[in-house]
Enzyme design. Structure first.
Site, PDB file in Angstrom:
ATOM      1  N   TYR A  22       0.854  -1.193   0.000  1.00 11.76           N
ATOM      2  CA  TYR A  22       0.000   0.000   0.000  1.00 11.76           C
ATOM      3  C   TYR A  22       0.890   1.244   0.000  1.00 11.76           C
ATOM      4  O   TYR A  22       1.879   1.309   0.738  1.00 11.76           O
ATOM      5  CB  TYR A  22      -0.912   0.014   1.224  1.00 11.76           C
ATOM      6  CG  TYR A  22      -2.082  -0.914   1.132  1.00 11.76           C
ATOM      7  CD1 TYR A  22      -3.204  -0.578   0.380  1.00 11.76           C
ATOM      8  CD2 TYR A  22      -2.077  -2.144   1.787  1.00 11.76           C
ATOM      9  CE1 TYR A  22      -4.299  -1.436   0.293  1.00 11.76           C
ATOM     10  CE2 TYR A  22      -3.164  -3.001   1.714  1.00 11.76           C
ATOM     11  CZ  TYR A  22      -4.265  -2.642   0.957  1.00 11.76           C
ATOM     12  OH  TYR A  22      -5.341  -3.492   0.872  1.00 11.76           O
ATOM     13  N   GLU A  23       0.511   2.233  -0.820  1.00  9.63           N
ATOM     14  CA  GLU A  23       1.320   3.440  -0.944  1.00  9.63           C
ATOM     15  C   GLU A  23       0.543   4.716  -0.663  1.00  9.63           C
ATOM     16  O   GLU A  23       1.118   5.798  -0.577  1.00  9.63           O
ATOM     17  CB  GLU A  23       1.946   3.487  -2.342  1.00  9.63           C
ATOM     18  CG  GLU A  23       2.779   2.238  -2.641  1.00  9.63           C
ATOM     19  CD  GLU A  23       3.526   2.301  -3.967  1.00  9.63           C
ATOM     20  OE1 GLU A  23       3.451   3.342  -4.639  1.00  9.63           O
ATOM     21  OE2 GLU A  23       4.185   1.297  -4.316  1.00  9.63           O
TER      22      GLU A  23
END
Length: 299
Positions: A150-151
């Site tokens: 996840y970014e």
């Protein structure tokens, strides 16, 4: 006074070296696959029998399928290009290569035309949904592990840590997976979330796929310095070095990447190599996949 100063320096040095000493040299090679090409095949990628090889499918995302994907609170769907990356192909590659394992990466940068956000409704509901949906996916595709990438976040670091930490613990406890990794990079928001996760649940995370290619173009000495900084941040973790085959930032193979690897290997702290990504490497004939694996396999 001098004795006190020396003791303090020795204590600092002990903490530093202890933080990076747990991750001895490894023959682990990992490659992301399936994010950008509908034609890429597992069999396209050269596999050296003398390394531990992980394919990482990119990505499974807890968003709805369709023209306008939206967050689904832990109900994961397949977003990798699955034309040639299905259960049969995975079973075949693992049968033909005893050193190969396959993981799925969760999240990623984008979904559809927008960013892929980590957006749980609540910790309990997200964990329940994610454990259920991923367990089914892992069984169907004969997967061995998960990778957390996840970014972008619509949650605070504590919520992220609890959701991901509980997910990993549950999947390991049930025997669904045998390993888990995280893929942070140098960004204040990203690091705040992953470091919160690491602080509480680092003991259940096996590998740190640090995205060194997210840095601007860097030198060999800078690369080594950044590696040691992240090894200190993720103390006790197995930190992998990385580059992006399609260009971009970081340290490229032709600009000293393997020189930096040699230096880290000489210090006994090279946790492995990973590449983003097989889809982009096809046009290069997988030159650097071969070189990376040869480097890791060498004594």
């Amino acid at each position: 006074m001098e004795s006190c100063f020396c003791s303090t320096v020795l204590a600092i040095l002990f903490v530093y070296f202890f933080s990076i000493s747990d991750a001895a040299n490894s023959k682990l090679f990992r490659e992301y696959i399936g994010a950008e090409s509908e034609s890429i095949k597992l069999t396209d990628v050269p596999i050296n029998s003398k390394v531990e090889f992980h394919f990482i499918l990119a990505f499974a995302i807890d968003y709805t399928n369709g023209n306008s994907p939206s967050p689904s609170n832990g109900k994961f769907n397949i977003f990798w290009e699955s034309n040639h990356l299905g259960p049969g192909e995975i079973a075949s590659i693992k049968h033909g290569h005893s050193n190969v394992k396959v993981a799925v990466s969760l999240g990623g940068d984008t979904v559809g035309d927008g960013k892929a956000f980590f957006a749980p409704n609540s910790i309990d509901s997200w964990v329940k949904n994610s454990v259920s949906s991923l367990t089914n996916m892992i069984k169907e595709y004969n997967l061995d592990g998960i990778d957390i990438d996840y970014e972008h976040f619509h949650s605070d670091p504590s919520t992220f840590a609890e959701c991901i930490g509980q997910l990993i613990m549950s999947l390991k406890k049930s025997g669904a997976i045998s390993f888990a990794s995280i893929a942070p990079f140098h960004d204040e928001e990203v690091q705040s979330h992953y470091l919160a996760l690491w602080k509480k649940y680092g003991h259940v995370i096996d590998y740190v796929n640090f995205q060194f290619y997210a840095y601007d173009k860097i030198s060999v000495s800078q690369f080594v310095s950044y590696f040691k900084k992240q090894a200190s941040n993720y103390a006790g973790g197995q930190i992998l070095v990385s580059f992006i085959s399609g260009g971009g930032g970081g340290l490229k193979p032709d600009d000293g990447f393997f020189e930096a690897c040699s230096e880290l290997k000489g210090e006994g702290i090279l946790g492995g190599i990973f590449i983003w990504c097989a889809d982009e490497s096809t046009k290069l004939g997988f030159e650097y996949e071969k070189k990376s694996q040869d480097f890791l396999a060498s004594a």
